[in-house]
Scaffold this motif. Sequence first.
Motif, PDB file in Angstrom:
ATOM      1  N   ILE A 125      25.154   6.119 -14.853  1.00 30.37           N
ATOM      2  CA  ILE A 125      25.361   7.508 -15.287  1.00 30.37           C
ATOM      3  C   ILE A 125      25.492   7.526 -16.794  1.00 30.37           C
ATOM      4  CG2 ILE A 125      26.792   9.554 -15.020  1.00 30.37           C
ATOM      5  CD1 ILE A 125      27.738   8.487 -12.417  1.00 30.37           C
ATOM      6  N   TYR A 126      24.786   8.453 -17.411  1.00 31.25           N
ATOM      7  CA  TYR A 126      24.819   8.537 -18.869  1.00 31.25           C
ATOM      8  C   TYR A 126      25.384   9.876 -19.299  1.00 31.25           C
ATOM      9  CZ  TYR A 126      21.837   4.502 -18.505  1.00 31.25           C
ATOM     10  OH  TYR A 126      21.345   3.272 -18.199  1.00 31.25           O
ATOM     11  N   ARG A 127      26.128   9.818 -20.393  1.00 35.83           N
ATOM     12  CA  ARG A 127      26.747  11.035 -20.904  1.00 35.83           C
ATOM     13  C   ARG A 127      26.287  11.218 -22.329  1.00 35.83           C
ATOM     14  NH1 ARG A 127      32.400  12.620 -23.268  1.00 35.83           N
ATOM     15  NH2 ARG A 127      31.947  10.925 -24.702  1.00 35.83           N
ATOM     16  N   MET A 128      26.034  12.464 -22.699  1.00 41.56           N
ATOM     17  CA  MET A 128      25.569  12.713 -24.060  1.00 41.56           C
ATOM     18  C   MET A 128      26.221  13.984 -24.586  1.00 41.56           C
ATOM     19  SD  MET A 128      21.763  12.658 -25.336  1.00 41.56           S
ATOM     20  CE  MET A 128      21.460  12.356 -27.051  1.00 41.56           C
ATOM     21  N   LYS A 129      26.593  13.944 -25.837  1.00 40.02           N
ATOM     22  CA  LYS A 129      27.127  15.150 -26.469  1.00 40.02           C
ATOM     23  C   LYS A 129      26.069  15.651 -27.426  1.00 40.02           C
ATOM     24  CE  LYS A 129      31.569  13.447 -27.370  1.00 40.02           C
ATOM     25  NZ  LYS A 129      32.881  13.650 -27.973  1.00 40.02           N
ATOM     26  N   LEU A 130      25.699  16.898 -27.289  1.00 40.79           N
ATOM     27  CA  LEU A 130      24.656  17.407 -28.170  1.00 40.79           C
ATOM     28  C   LEU A 130      24.891  18.881 -28.487  1.00 40.79           C
ATOM     29  CD1 LEU A 130      22.913  18.878 -25.762  1.00 40.79           C
ATOM     30  CD2 LEU A 130      21.936  16.637 -25.539  1.00 40.79           C
ATOM     31  N   TRP A 131      24.113  19.375 -29.437  1.00 36.54           N
ATOM     32  CA  TRP A 131      24.243  20.766 -29.847  1.00 36.54           C
ATOM     33  C   TRP A 131      23.012  21.550 -29.440  1.00 36.54           C
ATOM     34  CZ3 TRP A 131      27.044  17.234 -32.273  1.00 36.54           C
ATOM     35  CH2 TRP A 131      28.360  17.607 -32.607  1.00 36.54           C
ATOM     36  N   ALA A 132      23.240  22.725 -28.894  1.00 34.95           N
ATOM     37  CA  ALA A 132      22.128  23.595 -28.524  1.00 34.95           C
ATOM     38  C   ALA A 132      22.642  25.019 -28.550  1.00 34.95           C
ATOM     39  CB  ALA A 132      21.588  23.229 -27.146  1.00 34.95           C
ATOM     40  N   THR A 133      21.718  25.968 -28.502  1.00 35.33           N
ATOM     41  CA  THR A 133      22.168  27.352 -28.543  1.00 35.33           C
ATOM     42  C   THR A 133      22.705  27.815 -27.196  1.00 35.33           C
ATOM     43  OG1 THR A 133      19.847  27.844 -28.307  1.00 35.33           O
ATOM     44  CG2 THR A 133      20.788  28.202 -30.453  1.00 35.33           C
ATOM     45  N   ASN A 134      22.205  27.228 -26.118  1.00 33.62           N
ATOM     46  CA  ASN A 134      22.763  27.573 -24.807  1.00 33.62           C
ATOM     47  C   ASN A 134      22.665  26.354 -23.894  1.00 33.62           C
ATOM     48  OD1 ASN A 134      20.068  27.458 -23.858  1.00 33.62           O
ATOM     49  ND2 ASN A 134      19.789  29.574 -24.453  1.00 33.62           N
ATOM     50  N   ASP A 135      23.196  26.467 -22.709  1.00 34.72           N
ATOM     51  CA  ASP A 135      23.283  25.271 -21.870  1.00 34.72           C
ATOM     52  C   ASP A 135      21.932  24.903 -21.261  1.00 34.72           C
ATOM     53  OD1 ASP A 135      24.636  26.745 -18.813  1.00 34.72           O
ATOM     54  OD2 ASP A 135      23.297  27.546 -20.353  1.00 34.72           O
ATOM     55  N   VAL A 136      21.036  25.862 -21.145  1.00 36.47           N
ATOM     56  CA  VAL A 136      19.705  25.525 -20.615  1.00 36.47           C
ATOM     57  C   VAL A 136      19.002  24.610 -21.599  1.00 36.47           C
ATOM     58  CG1 VAL A 136      17.474  26.467 -20.002  1.00 36.47           C
ATOM     59  CG2 VAL A 136      19.545  27.673 -19.339  1.00 36.47           C
ATOM     60  N   ARG A 137      19.083  25.010 -22.871  1.00 41.87           N
ATOM     61  CA  ARG A 137      18.450  24.172 -23.900  1.00 41.87           C
ATOM     62  C   ARG A 137      19.144  22.828 -24.019  1.00 41.87           C
ATOM     63  NH1 ARG A 137      17.091  27.653 -29.171  1.00 41.87           N
ATOM     64  NH2 ARG A 137      14.878  27.695 -28.772  1.00 41.87           N
TER      65      ARG A 137
ATOM     66  N   LYS B 146      17.350  19.253 -23.930  1.00 40.69           N
ATOM     67  CA  LYS B 146      17.523  18.261 -24.994  1.00 40.69           C
ATOM     68  C   LYS B 146      18.028  16.934 -24.437  1.00 40.69           C
ATOM     69  CE  LYS B 146      17.546  19.006 -29.607  1.00 40.69           C
ATOM     70  NZ  LYS B 146      18.316  19.453 -30.750  1.00 40.69           N
ATOM     71  N   PHE B 147      18.912  17.052 -23.458  1.00 40.32           N
ATOM     72  CA  PHE B 147      19.449  15.846 -22.851  1.00 40.32           C
ATOM     73  C   PHE B 147      18.323  14.993 -22.295  1.00 40.32           C
ATOM     74  CE2 PHE B 147      22.188  13.114 -20.581  1.00 40.32           C
ATOM     75  CZ  PHE B 147      21.713  12.988 -19.295  1.00 40.32           C
ATOM     76  N   TRP B 148      17.393  15.598 -21.573  1.00 42.32           N
ATOM     77  CA  TRP B 148      16.293  14.816 -20.999  1.00 42.32           C
ATOM     78  C   TRP B 148      15.387  14.279 -22.080  1.00 42.32           C
ATOM     79  CZ3 TRP B 148      17.410  12.819 -16.827  1.00 42.32           C
ATOM     80  CH2 TRP B 148      18.075  13.534 -15.815  1.00 42.32           C
ATOM     81  N   TYR B 149      15.196  15.052 -23.128  1.00 42.71           N
ATOM     82  CA  TYR B 149      14.377  14.583 -24.245  1.00 42.71           C
ATOM     83  C   TYR B 149      14.925  13.284 -24.810  1.00 42.71           C
ATOM     84  CZ  TYR B 149      12.788  14.424 -29.105  1.00 42.71           C
ATOM     85  OH  TYR B 149      12.311  14.013 -30.312  1.00 42.71           O
ATOM     86  N   PHE B 150      16.232  13.255 -25.077  1.00 43.36           N
ATOM     87  CA  PHE B 150      16.814  12.053 -25.646  1.00 43.36           C
ATOM     88  C   PHE B 150      16.881  10.919 -24.643  1.00 43.36           C
ATOM     89  CE2 PHE B 150      17.568  13.232 -29.791  1.00 43.36           C
ATOM     90  CZ  PHE B 150      18.143  14.483 -29.870  1.00 43.36           C
TER      91      PHE B 150
END
Lengths: 134, 217
Positions: B65-77, B81-85
């Motif tokens: 299981i992987y966890r990532m903290k990222l910034w986006a304008t909403n949770d869909v984005r 982004k999570f899958w992109y990274f």
Amino acid sequence: MPFKRYVEIGRVALVNYGKEYGRLVVIVDVIDQNRALVDAPDMVRGQINFKRLSLTDIKIDIPRVPKKKTLIQAMEAADVKNKWENSSWGRKLIVQKRRAALNDFDRFKVMVAKIKRGRAIRQELVKLKRENAA
Amino acid sequence: MELNLKKQRARVNYHINSSLKELVLRALFTSAAWGALRSMVKFRFHQYQVVGRGLPTDAEPHPKIYRMKLWATNDVRAKSKFWYFLRKLKKVKKSNGQVLAINEIFERKPTKIKNYGIWLRYQSRTGYHNMYKEYRDITLNGAVEQMYDEMASRHRVRYHGIQIIKTATIPSKLCKRESTKQFHDSKIKFPLVFKKVRPPTRKLKTTFKASRPNLFA
């Protein structure tokens, strides 16, 4: 013309734009060139742009970012409320507020009082003119 | 207030252990920080924590299981982004993976001024570069928003050309940039040199004024 009012910790300022318009706040810390952290006894501490602040002459003695209790004590010690309400700026604002809150009857009373005052002044003036002419 | 409460509860994911959730919610709602937070829910960028993994298969019944903290304008984005990274780091895609939890991360002390250091990787017209920038702000979301604005203005880099590598609150001693260090003064004092004269609401704006404005502070 040197500057007399500085942005500094403890400077009291008036909010002149936005949701908090008309509120007296104390600059509690400086975030960066454009923003300050401000606090007032009845609001949550928050940031505000300097463009929205008009600095006053009043400054209180507080440490950087004081607790709410310390801030209220310092404001009492410096007597900010009375100093503000007795200053010409503060008095003007109070008068503005009163005038905005008049109802029609109050405005009628003001009109009658103005006429009375004008009449008294004009009577005195006529008297002085007659004395001078004679 | 009620509407906002419901939104907050919906955001905190139901995968979290319920007793922990109650504790966190209660602490958040009763703290003074809550009041400050509520007054400034206008961030363009929100910080999310996304937790995901590849789908369990016969070969791999318990994938990591992987966890990532990222910034986006909403949770869909944020999920996108999570899958992109994650695609770039592990052999997993959205089609053969699952997001287990997505939670918004809020500022712990939104009334405390902090120095934020942001490490980023951005794409310029000629290649990729790394950068380290410092910002003084009260919330991390605010600092990130400042960063995006500054990158757009100084380097003409848009949102999709920036990847945030790391963010951290930097203690004052370790700040590198003079523009943040100049505010590390407990007796800071400066005059407001230019007074902007403007009406208190947009409604009272007029094209012509009777007298010239007084621009002296």
